[in-house]
Design a protein around this motif. Sequence first.
Motif, short mmCIF file in Angstrom:
data_model
loop_
_atom_site.label_atom_id
_atom_site.label_comp_id
_atom_site.label_asym_id
_atom_site.label_seq_id
_atom_site.Cartn_x
_atom_site.Cartn_y
_atom_site.Cartn_z
N VAL A 514 0.83 -1.21 0.00
CA VAL A 514 0.00 0.00 0.00
C VAL A 514 0.86 1.27 0.00
N GLU A 515 2.05 1.18 0.57
CA GLU A 515 2.96 2.33 0.57
C GLU A 515 3.29 2.77 -0.86
N HIS A 516 3.21 1.85 -1.81
CA HIS A 516 3.53 2.16 -3.21
C HIS A 516 2.27 2.37 -4.06
N ALA A 517 1.11 2.31 -3.45
CA ALA A 517 -0.15 2.30 -4.21
C ALA A 517 -0.65 3.71 -4.50
N ASN A 518 -1.07 3.90 -5.75
CA ASN A 518 -1.83 5.10 -6.09
C ASN A 518 -3.30 4.90 -5.76
N VAL A 519 -3.79 3.68 -5.97
CA VAL A 519 -5.19 3.33 -5.72
C VAL A 519 -5.21 2.01 -4.97
N VAL A 520 -6.11 1.92 -3.97
CA VAL A 520 -6.28 0.67 -3.21
C VAL A 520 -7.71 0.18 -3.37
N LEU A 521 -7.87 -1.12 -3.53
CA LEU A 521 -9.18 -1.77 -3.63
C LEU A 521 -9.21 -2.93 -2.64
N SER A 522 -10.41 -3.34 -2.25
CA SER A 522 -10.54 -4.48 -1.35
C SER A 522 -11.74 -5.33 -1.74
N THR A 523 -11.53 -6.66 -1.73
CA THR A 523 -12.60 -7.59 -2.05
C THR A 523 -13.16 -8.24 -0.78
N LEU A 524 -13.02 -7.56 0.34
CA LEU A 524 -13.43 -8.12 1.62
C LEU A 524 -14.94 -8.34 1.71
N TRP A 525 -15.70 -7.48 1.05
CA TRP A 525 -17.15 -7.53 1.20
C TRP A 525 -17.81 -8.27 0.02
N GLU A 526 -19.12 -8.11 -0.08
CA GLU A 526 -19.86 -8.79 -1.15
C GLU A 526 -19.37 -8.33 -2.53
N GLU A 528 -20.83 -7.20 -5.09
CA GLU A 528 -21.38 -5.93 -5.60
C GLU A 528 -20.69 -4.72 -4.98
N VAL A 529 -20.21 -4.88 -3.74
CA VAL A 529 -19.47 -3.78 -3.10
C VAL A 529 -18.14 -3.57 -3.81
N THR A 530 -17.46 -4.68 -4.11
CA THR A 530 -16.20 -4.58 -4.86
C THR A 530 -16.44 -3.95 -6.22
N HIS A 531 -17.55 -4.34 -6.86
CA HIS A 531 -17.83 -3.81 -8.20
C HIS A 531 -18.03 -2.30 -8.15
N LYS A 532 -18.66 -1.79 -7.09
CA LYS A 532 -18.84 -0.34 -6.95
C LYS A 532 -17.48 0.35 -6.81
N GLN A 533 -16.57 -0.29 -6.07
CA GLN A 533 -15.22 0.27 -5.95
C GLN A 533 -14.55 0.35 -7.32
N VAL A 534 -14.66 -0.75 -8.08
CA VAL A 534 -14.02 -0.81 -9.39
C VAL A 534 -14.60 0.24 -10.32
N LEU A 535 -15.92 0.39 -10.30
CA LEU A 535 -16.56 1.41 -11.14
C LEU A 535 -16.08 2.81 -10.75
N LYS A 536 -16.00 3.07 -9.45
CA LYS A 536 -15.52 4.37 -8.99
C LYS A 536 -14.09 4.60 -9.46
N ALA A 537 -13.25 3.58 -9.27
CA ALA A 537 -11.85 3.70 -9.68
C ALA A 537 -11.74 3.93 -11.19
N TRP A 538 -12.56 3.23 -11.96
CA TRP A 538 -12.51 3.33 -13.41
C TRP A 538 -12.93 4.72 -13.88
N HIS A 539 -14.03 5.24 -13.33
CA HIS A 539 -14.52 6.56 -13.76
C HIS A 539 -13.53 7.66 -13.37
N LEU A 540 -12.94 7.55 -12.18
CA LEU A 540 -11.94 8.54 -11.77
C LEU A 540 -10.70 8.44 -12.65
N LEU A 541 -10.35 7.21 -13.05
CA LEU A 541 -9.21 7.02 -13.95
C LEU A 541 -9.46 7.70 -15.29
N GLN A 542 -10.67 7.55 -15.83
CA GLN A 542 -10.98 8.18 -17.12
C GLN A 542 -10.84 9.70 -17.04
N LYS A 543 -11.21 10.26 -15.89
CA LYS A 543 -11.05 11.71 -15.72
C LYS A 543 -9.58 12.09 -15.71
N ARG A 544 -8.75 11.29 -15.03
CA ARG A 544 -7.32 11.59 -14.98
C ARG A 544 -6.69 11.51 -16.37
#
Length: 552
Positions: A514-526, A528-544
């Motif tokens: 994590v010390e080297h991470a620009n973005v962190v994700l976690s599959t700890l939960w259901e 669909e929760v992970t998928h929301k994280q991925v969607l958020k990360a993807w949309h923010l990436l497109q903006k960057r």
Amino acid sequence: MFSTGILVLTSPLQILPLRIAPVLSSAAQLVDRTLYVHLHPGLNLGSGSQPRPVFIPPVVDLSSLITRLYSNAADVCGHLDIRVLLNNVQSCSGAATPNCPFPTPQPLSHFPEVVLTDFALQDPHQSHQVTQCLQKYAGLCYICRPGIPSVLLHPQLGKQQQKEDPLINHEEKTKPLETYSDVVVGGTFDRLHGAHRTLLSISCLLANKRFVIGVCDQAMLKKKVLKELIEPYSVRVQKLQEFLQDTKPSLQVEIVPLEDPFGVSIVDPQLKCILVSEETRKGGEAVNKKRIENGLPPLVLHEIQLLKDAHRNEIEEEKISSSSLRSRLLGTLLIPPKDTSHLPPLPYVIGLTGGSGSGKSSIAKQLQALGAVEIDCDKLGHEVYQLGTGAYHKVLQEFGSEILNEDKTINRRALGKNVFGNQERLKSLTDIVWPEIARLVKQRINQARDEGKRVCVVDAAVLLEAGWTDLVHEVWVTIIPEEEAVLRITERDGVSTEDALRRLRSQWPSDKQVEHANVVLSTLWEPEVTHKQVLKAWHLLQKRIQQKAEGL
């Protein structure tokens, strides 16, 4: 837009809670970073004479006001760093004495750039006079920037809108608040938020002399949700020191590491009071039990109200908490990407890594479904070992023919046993294999560029260990608790718990990744929760990517 301001609340204390929300809503439009709150009930800026700072006695209503203020702030303007200044709250009356010096002018961590007040004008023509008076008053209380501007938040309001609430029990509200020489609290204090500030501010009200804070460290962090995202101990302590220096600099503050649930609270004979919530009252009772066993008097348990989180989602707690704030960081850009001017701008390459069982591959598949080109380094590793390749001959020369199958292909299981537990032999292998995998990764990226692809995801368990970060624009890391990873590995691969732990501990630990991470994700939960994280990360990436293309 102003970055720092002093909000001078001038109403009687029992009226303030009725007006906090509209005042904060107005302040939120002007202040982007820090809002200092100075209390002066009954301040008259329109009397024609310059008002001076006064002492405010600690009363029950003041504690309620602080809780209400932070609760409202969390609902309407949670981005504000609000600090209630309490150095003028003392059990003193009349003029200052040698034992009770008036604490002005007080330096602040941030120079205020504007002074705001809820003072209500009776005559609109007074506006200029009152703002000048307010500016001078702020200068008497605090060290401010020269020429600091002043703003009347509600100049149209008159006394008719300051009527007292008939339901308020004034006798109870103005009852003196019992204070103590030495007060103690404990907590993680990660990403200092409104609930922390409430706890700390009320502690400052209760403490006359010394305030002791136990801050969770090391062993106390192991079971925390998303512990890898907890700020370093030194950062948390620094933020506490700055906040408390602003809030009440007259207090003697002691911040100590908390390595067990009790810390100094069960051995310090000077302590008188500990702050708890409904949730932590049992912990306070356990502290007192230990103190009695140690021959010390029990502490007064002062219970504060938990703040509700109006913005919580399905995986977050009802109360405002650090774990919820950490979960909201998942999928967001934690640190800016390093200089990647040596890389072509497109395709934009994400290096995705994480420990065994962390769900890295499932996230790679989701990103592929969103349009990214997946480059699976595990599959490329198989290609490297293929019969007749350059790496094949080097491996055979280094490790001998005993690692071969009958058909002359490399038996990776036999090769693994050959290097297991031998760092020197393992390095000999990786020195051969890793550069070859990196070469294949570059080939796949170039192929994606030729095909006009915008994003590539390099799925690589050893991305960081192999030093492949120069191949990517950003590093994304997937994390889960070790105990969850062990369960997944044993179920998936049919190995023992000991083997799963051995595998995990041969890899970089998640906090180091994590010390080297620009973005962190976690599959700890259901899922669909992970998928929301991925969607958020993807949309923010497109903006960057778009901003980079536009040179922003």
